[in-house]
Motif scaffolding. Structure first.
Motif, PDB file in Angstrom:
ATOM      1  N   ARG A 143     -72.042  -1.954 -18.005  1.00 18.94           N
ATOM      2  CA  ARG A 143     -72.726  -1.780 -19.364  1.00 18.94           C
ATOM      3  C   ARG A 143     -73.005  -0.329 -19.380  1.00 18.94           C
ATOM      4  NH1 ARG A 143     -77.016  -7.028 -20.715  1.00 18.94           N
ATOM      5  NH2 ARG A 143     -75.199  -8.556 -20.624  1.00 18.94           N
ATOM      6  N   ASN A 165     -66.639  -2.914 -26.827  1.00 19.98           N
ATOM      7  CA  ASN A 165     -67.678  -3.787 -26.315  1.00 19.98           C
ATOM      8  C   ASN A 165     -67.484  -5.133 -26.012  1.00 19.98           C
ATOM      9  OD1 ASN A 165     -67.638  -4.934 -28.697  1.00 19.98           O
ATOM     10  ND2 ASN A 165     -69.630  -4.373 -29.602  1.00 19.98           N
ATOM     11  N   TYR A 172     -69.092  -6.055 -22.753  1.00 20.69           N
ATOM     12  CA  TYR A 172     -70.428  -6.298 -22.768  1.00 20.69           C
ATOM     13  C   TYR A 172     -71.251  -7.188 -22.325  1.00 20.69           C
ATOM     14  CZ  TYR A 172     -75.229  -3.689 -23.326  1.00 20.69           C
ATOM     15  OH  TYR A 172     -76.427  -3.172 -23.078  1.00 20.69           O
TER      16      TYR A 172
END
Length: 73
Positions: A13, A2, A5
């Protein structure tokens, strides 16, 4: 998985979220079907699931990831 992100565009995303869902589904399936501790723990894991009333508009998954930033040091 992540790290990108927070600064990612929407398409990135969406890909990261899809990857997390696939990983989580696979992890839960593995616990229920190929647990190294077969028997009771696998039977217990196979009963886990999502609340049907919650998050029905997103397939019972949260609408965004919780991403915490950590500072290196």
């Amino acid at each position: 998985m992540n790290n990108d992100y927070p600064e990612a565009d929407y398409a990135t995303r969406d890909r990261i979220i899809a990857d997390h869902i696939k990983y989580t589904q696979g992890f839960l399936w593995t616990l229920a079907n190929h647990s190294p501790r077969a028997g009771e723990s696998a039977a217990s894991a196979s009963k886990w699931g999502w609340r049907r009333m919650s998050l029905s508009d997103t397939g019972n998954w949260p609408f965004q990831l919780y991403v915490a930033r950590r500072r290196g040091g």
